[in-house]
Each structure stands twice: as structure tokens, then as C-alpha cells.
Design an enzyme around this catalytic site. Structure first.
Site, PDB file in Angstrom:
ATOM      1  N   ASP A 368       0.832  -1.214   0.000  1.00  0.00           N
ATOM      2  CA  ASP A 368       0.000   0.000   0.000  1.00  0.00           C
ATOM      3  C   ASP A 368       0.866   1.264   0.000  1.00  0.00           C
ATOM      4  O   ASP A 368       0.714   2.141   0.863  1.00  0.00           O
ATOM      5  CB  ASP A 368      -0.933   0.018   1.212  1.00  0.00           C
ATOM      6  CG  ASP A 368      -1.715  -1.267   1.385  1.00  0.00           C
ATOM      7  OD1 ASP A 368      -1.984  -1.937   0.372  1.00  0.00           O
ATOM      8  OD2 ASP A 368      -2.040  -1.613   2.530  1.00  0.00           O
ATOM      9  N   GLU A 539     -11.078  -1.471  -4.146  1.00  0.00           N
ATOM     10  CA  GLU A 539     -10.444  -0.806  -3.013  1.00  0.00           C
ATOM     11  C   GLU A 539      -9.320   0.096  -3.512  1.00  0.00           C
ATOM     12  O   GLU A 539      -9.076   0.213  -4.714  1.00  0.00           O
ATOM     13  CB  GLU A 539      -9.899  -1.844  -2.029  1.00  0.00           C
ATOM     14  CG  GLU A 539      -8.821  -2.748  -2.594  1.00  0.00           C
ATOM     15  CD  GLU A 539      -8.395  -3.846  -1.624  1.00  0.00           C
ATOM     16  OE1 GLU A 539      -9.159  -4.142  -0.690  1.00  0.00           O
ATOM     17  OE2 GLU A 539      -7.300  -4.408  -1.811  1.00  0.00           O
ATOM     18  N   HIS A 605      -3.064  -1.299  -5.347  1.00  0.00           N
ATOM     19  CA  HIS A 605      -3.104  -0.301  -4.291  1.00  0.00           C
ATOM     20  C   HIS A 605      -2.110   0.820  -4.590  1.00  0.00           C
ATOM     21  O   HIS A 605      -1.104   0.990  -3.913  1.00  0.00           O
ATOM     22  CB  HIS A 605      -2.846  -0.892  -2.909  1.00  0.00           C
ATOM     23  CG  HIS A 605      -3.383   0.015  -1.840  1.00  0.00           C
ATOM     24  ND1 HIS A 605      -4.455  -0.319  -1.063  1.00  0.00           N
ATOM     25  CD2 HIS A 605      -3.018   1.260  -1.477  1.00  0.00           C
ATOM     26  CE1 HIS A 605      -4.731   0.683  -0.247  1.00  0.00           C
ATOM     27  NE2 HIS A 605      -3.865   1.669  -0.488  1.00  0.00           N
TER      28      HIS A 605
END
Length: 664
Positions: A368, A539, A605
Site C-alpha cells: 500500500d 479498493e 493499491h
């Protein structure tokens, strides 16, 4: 062109460092002195590992060091095949391919500039009555083109078998391959039926023919397709046979010019015309080898390259390049190709990466990842799990040696006490904010997961006090919060848990920690690629500012433990209301997906950052191998994002490894 100038300077510097004032001999194992002719260059049209039959371009100024164009993206959406290009008598370029070996048609394209290809037509060879090769199967393998100036004919070759393989003997299919050919003056008329090119009782594929520069006639460069054994040690090697005419007869070929298990030979002349450079693929896409010869009749020797040890390399090939063909082009054509299909490294690395070598991944670990620039300084964060840490550097290439400090740890028990994920650092109205995901200390589950905010008034986010501003009051539990400004308003986007899905939701903000109104779901996981790994997930939203006001929002789809985890893109036209779900549309496929040839799996991500000169770059995490799952071994990568003339972002195929201006 920028790319051409940088390549020339790189070669000139290498020449100066190697030759010296006395032009001393290059020691064994050292890189060869690059030679560049100001009027010459080379094009390599090829496919890539993981993208079989798709057309890619790489270029070179010395025939030894190759640079991939178009940021690693295909250069044609129409073409399919094993690229082979010949320049015809009219000065135009002709490209041959086929949709698959089962395709009964050989297909042709034509171009005046090697940039825009137009379909020319098709040819369906009659395979039913080939003298000396009865009972042929309807298979056409790797058609190749050569235009012969003396005869004014195109020579078209391909290979066709006459026996199926079986589970007990799969090699009998390949052992029955024979090289066929036909001649045509214009690739629209084929007056004679196909015939065998080579009379030998030997399996051959990937045959190309060139004039013999050591004597009269022509030489056929072939792959000996027999399986290697003590009975025929030359199996699966590249060999040469020279005969009296374009179509032979060709005697049995000479000794191998390559190791075993090599194919797809392609050949060019060095810029000073002193030797031949014969390239061949170690299939499937493992690497390319190079053999050099003074003439087509030899002597030949194999050259060291792609070794992983720069001091040993005498040539440098694009990683993951597969079956294709090389050709000499002029510098004018080279410059036009570089301009039409700009490559990432020809423009240098990101400012702040020293315009020098950087290596993907930037760190050995970093799920991330997030990068933000403030002036000349880059700040970087990634998921630590139990704390928030910030890296500070002016050189992203040297991120591993950057100053870094843990700036916050949760108290316990607390609603934000566990599973500290996906931090993002934002500078808003002169103050720093960190948005991050966390779960309740007592309940580490999706129902108790949310997005929280920290605030710091210091100029340097590594100093000062970070104040806990609590949880963003979203309508659902969720993760991966981000914020951006559009049309003078600030918005918050996150990934809420809605039933079995993780969606994307947006809301307006009244200040950096407070939502001003209701949320709108703008995307749900309704595509097959968004449902890999047993979950339905969107996401990691990230806002990408467009040069002309278009709205772009990237996201990651599928479960993070799946190798097919990838980055998608939402778009809304300029002037749209971001809260209007109907304004948003999805890209039809991921814009950043796994690249086995580039050693990149489960990329996702991501975030975006901008260099001082205005270049846009993407940062994302990925695994170096398949099956590694969703662990801290996911590592940060960066690559350039470009824009088309009509304002659409262009993403390169992800690549791991060393990036050096002028070498790819």
C-alpha cells in the site's frame, strides 16, 4: 528527439570510457565499444512474454542495446502474429501475421512510416497437395517475409506439419514440421502454389532467407526442429545453409550457431557493416542470445549478454521480448518512432530519482505505498501494521537510504488500535493530514474497520505533534480513504463494505476530517477481473489529475492475495458532478495488470505523484513471483504515466528490475 540524443550521448560516453586516447583493445568480458552511425538505427518488432502474438516495438542505435518503445504497451490493436516486416519496391513496409496456427489465412498489413498499419489483404495457401509433404495439417506457423530486389518478388515462408502430436509422443508434431514457401510480386497475387523450400528429411521452422555476402546465391537461416539427443545433437538449434538461388536448392545446414532450445532467428548488419548480428530466442521468452559472424558463411561466435553482470554484457535485450524480426531503419524513421511511441526511460527517471538508475522495487517490502511531493522533497509511506512511518528524500531512487521515522503508534485499547493499513499523507491548507485504515483493538474484523485521520501543523511531517482527529464518519465500515479537490470542493472516497462487496463511495467534505453530506456509491465489483481470489472487491481509490479537467479515479480490484489483483480506472467527463454515479464509467479492462515477463504479480493499491516538471507517476505494490499472496513482501514500484493528445492516461506494462536511461 530526446530519446535519440540520450542514447547517442550514452554510447559516446561508453566509447570514450572504453577506447581512450590510444583506442586500446577492449579486454575480454568487457562491454564492446558501441558504434553509432548518425544515419542508421534499428527496429525490433516483437511480441512479449504473456502477450503472445501482440505487436511491440523496441529500437537501437548500435544494434546491441535495445530500448522498448511506447512505455511497454502494444503499438497496434489490430495485428496478431509473429511479426516479420519487409520493405517493398515502393518504399512502403509490409507486415505479415496470422491470428493463430489454425488460421487458414496469412494476413498482410502495409505502412508508409512503420507507425500506422493498414490491412492489405489475405492469402490462403492450398496445403492439400504439397509435393514431398503429404497429408499436411491445416496449420500455418510463424509466416515470414523477405523482399528480393533482383527478382522483384516477395518470398513468403512458414512451417506446416503433417502429423498430430499425442500424449505419448508430443514431439512427433514438431518433428513433422517442414518449411513451405511461395513467391508474390505484390502480396495480392500468388501465381504458384506453395512448395517445400528445403529438401532435407529434417524438421525445420522459423526460416528466413538472405543474400549470401560471401559468394553467389542465398543463405537460409533455419531452426533445426528435431529434439536434441545423442542421435542429433544439433536439435532445437539455429543453423545456416547457403545455396545458389532464392529458393535453393539448399544443402544440409552447417553446425549450430546457437545452444539447444533456441528459435526465431532474426539478423541485422552492424552499423559499420563489419559483421552480422544474429539474434535468437531462448523460448519461451526466457532471454535472447546473440551470435556474430563476419559473413553469413562465418566464422561465427556467441556473444555474452543479459548476464546480470554488467561488466560481462556485450549487448542488452529488452526483458521478456519474444519472437519477432529486426530491420535496419534510417535515423529519420527512428526519430519518428520515438516521437510516436515515447518510452519511459528515454525521458529519464523521475526528477528526484537523479535522472539516473533506479530499481523496481524501490524497497524490498512496502504494501500500500503512497508518495507525495512538497517542493523538492518526496514523502513516502506504506502499511506497517502496527504504526505509521514516514520516509523523507529528495531522491526516490535512493529511498532505501532515506531518513524515516515512526510518527505515531496507537494506544490500546482504542477504536483505531489494530491493523494499521494504507496510510496516505496529504498537505491541506498548510497542514499535514494522514488518512489511514484501522480496526478496533477488541474486534479486528471488517465490521469494526474504518478510516481515521491524524493532523500535524508542522512544516515537516517528521517533526511536531500528530493529533488524533478520530474516525471519518462514513455510512459503512470500510477501508482505504483518500481525498482530493475538484471544482473548488473537497471530496472523500473510500471502499465501504456493502453486503458481500467492497464498493467505492464518495462524499463531499466540509473540512479535511468531516463529511458534508450523504455518500454515493460510484462503482461496484461487477466485472470478472474484479472478482478473483474468491472475493468481490474494489479498493485503494486514488485520484489522478488530468491536464484538461477530466476526472480519473483508479482503484484496485479482486482479492489482494490473488495474482490477478490489478488496477482499474474510473472516468467522468470534465465538469461532471463527482457525486453523480451516472457520470462515472469504467475502463473495460485493468490498466495495470500482472506481467509475468516483467516479474510483476498482483500489482495494485496505487497512488499518484507529480514531479517538479509536471510529469505524472504511479506508485503501486507488487509481488515478484506468482502465488506469494497478500503479505508484507509486496514491494513498491514506480513508473511514468503519460497522456494522449485527447487527455487519456497511458499506463506502461509493469516491469521489475533496473531502469537506466538509454538502455531500454
Amino acid at each position: 528527439m530526446i530519446g535519440a540524443r540520450r542514447l547517442i550521448l550514452a554510447f559516446a560516453a561508453a566509447f570514450a570510457s572504453l577506447s581512450g586516447a590510444a583506442a586500446q583493445q577492449v579486454p575480454p568480458g568487457a562491454p564492446e565499444t558501441p558504434y553509432v552511425d548518425p544515419a542508421k538505427a534499428y527496429l525490433f518488432a516483437h511480441m512479449m512474454t504473456g502477450h503472445y502474438g501482440v505487436l511491440y516495438y523496441s529500437v537501437s542505435l548500435d544494434g546491441l542495446h535495445w530500448t522498448q518503445l511506447n512505455d511497454g504497451q502494444p503499438v497496434s490493436q489490430d495485428y496478431h502474429g509473429h511479426a516479420s516486416i519487409a520493405q517493398g519496391p515502393d518504399g512502403r513496409y509490409y507486415l505479415v501475421g496470422n491470428r493463430s496456427d489454425e488460421d487458414p489465412f496469412i494476413r498482410f498489413w502495409v505502412s508508409s512510416d512503420l507507425i500506422e498499419w493498414t490491412p492489405l489483404g489475405t492469402y490462403r495457401p492450398d496445403l492439400s497437395n504439397i509435393p514431398g509433404h503429404p497429408h499436411t495439417l491445416q496449420r500455418i506457423g510463424a509466416p515470414k517475409l523477405y523482399f528480393d530486389k533482383p527478382s522483384g518478388q516477395f518470398l513468403l515462408t512458414w512451417h506446416t506439419p503433417n502429423r498430430d502430436g499425442s500424449p505419448q509422443d508430443p514431439e512427433r508434431y514438431w518433428a513433422s514440421q517442414r518449411t513451405l514457401y511461395t513467391l508474390s510480386p505484390d502480396l495480392t497475387h500468388f501465381p504458384d502454389p506453395p512448395r517445400r523450400l528445403l529438401d532435407w528429411d529434417m524438421a525445420t521452422i522459423d526460416t528466413i532467407v538472405r543474400p549470401n555476402d560471401a559468394g553467389p546465391g542465398y543463405c537460409a537461416i533455419i531452426k533445426d526442429e528435431r529434439y536434441p539427443s545423442y542421435g542429433w545433437t544439433t536439435g532445437k538449434t539455429v543453423r545456416i545453409s547457403c545455396g545458389p538461388s532464392l529458393t535453393g536448392p539448399f544443402p544440409l545446414p552447417g553446425p549450430p550457431l546457437s545452444p539447444n532450445f533456441r528459435e526465431a532467428p532474426t539478423i541485422i548488419r552492424s552499423p559499420d557493416d563489419s559483421e552480422w548480428l544474429l539474434y535468437y530466442e531462448q523460448y519461451a521468452g526466457t532471454s535472447y542470445g546473440l551470435t556474430k559472424g563476419k559473413t553469413l558463411e562465418g566464422p561465427w561466435y556467441q556473444v555474452s549478454g543479459n548476464s546480470g553482470v554488467p561488466e560481462w554484457n556485450r549487448y542488452d535485450m529488452v526483458p521478456g521480448a519474444r519472437h519477432g524480426s529486426m530491420m535496419a531503419i534510417g535515423r529519420k524513421e527512428y526519430d519518428a518512432l520515438v516521437q510516436a511511441f515515447p518510452d519511459q526511460v528515454a525521458d529519464g527517471a523521475a526528477e528526484g530519482a537523479s535522472n539516473a538508475t533506479f530499481v523496481n522495487p524501490l524497497l524490498p517490502s512496502g504494501p500500500d505505498p503512497y508518495v507525495v511531493r512538497d517542493g523538492d522533497v518526496y514523502y513516502y509511506m506504506h502499511t506497517k501494521g502496527d504504526s505509521l512511518e514516514i520516509w523523507k528524500t529528495t531522491d526516490l531512487a535512493d529511498l532505501a537510504n532515506a531518513e524515516h521515522h515512526v510518527v505515531w503508534r496507537p494506544s490500546s485499547p482504542a477504536p483505531n488500535g489494530r491493523s494499521i493499513w494504507a496510510p496516505e499523507l496529504h498537505r491541506i491548507d498548510g497542514r499535514w493530514y494522514i488518512y489511514y485504515t484501522a480496526a478496533d483493538s477488541a474486534h479486528d474484523d471488517d465490521d469494526h474497520r474504518g478510516v481515521f485521520v491524524l493532523e500535524n501543523g508542522s512544516d515537516d511531517p517528521l517533526t511536531g505533534e500528530w493529533i488524533d482527529r478520530g474516525r471519518v464518519r462514513t455510512a459503512h465500515p470500510g477501508i482505504d480513504g483518500t481525498t482530493f479537490v475538484y471544482g473548488g470542493k473537497r471530496y472523500f472516497v473510500y471502499s465501504p463494505y456493502v453486503g458481500p462487496d467492497s464498493d467505492l463511495a464518495i462524499a463531499e467534505m466540509s473540512d479535511p476530517v468531516t463529511l458534508a453530506g450523504p455518500e454515493t456509491i460510484i462503482a461496484v465489483p461487477d466485472q470478472p477481473w474484479e472478482r478473483q481470489g474468491g472475493r468481490q472487491i474494489l479498493e485503494g481509490p486514488a485520484f489522478l489529475p488530468s491536464p484538461d479537467g477530466e476526472l480519473y479515479l483508479s482503484y484496485s480490484g479482486s482479492a489482494c492475495w490473488s495474482d490477478d489483483y490489478a488496477v482499474g480506472l474510473l472516468h467522468a467527463p470534465a465538469g461532471s458532478d463527482p457525486l453523480d454515479a451516472a457520470a462515472w464509467s469504467k475502463s473495460p479492462a485493468p490498466v495495470v495488470a500482472k506481467s509475468p515477463g516483467g516479474h510483476v504479480f498482483a500489482p495494485g493499491h496505487n497512488g499518484f505523484f507529480t514531479t517538479p516538471s509536471g510529469q505524472d507517476w504511479i506508485v503501486y505494490h507488487a509481488n515478484p513471483r506468482a502465488g506469494m499472496g497478500c503479505t508484507p513482501k509486496r514491494a513498491p514500484h514506480i513508473q511514468r504515466v503519460r497522456w494522449t493528445a485527447d487527455g487519456q492516461p497511458v499506463f506502461a506494462a509493469p516491469v521489475a528490475g533496473r531502469e537506466t536511461p538509454g538502455t531500454r
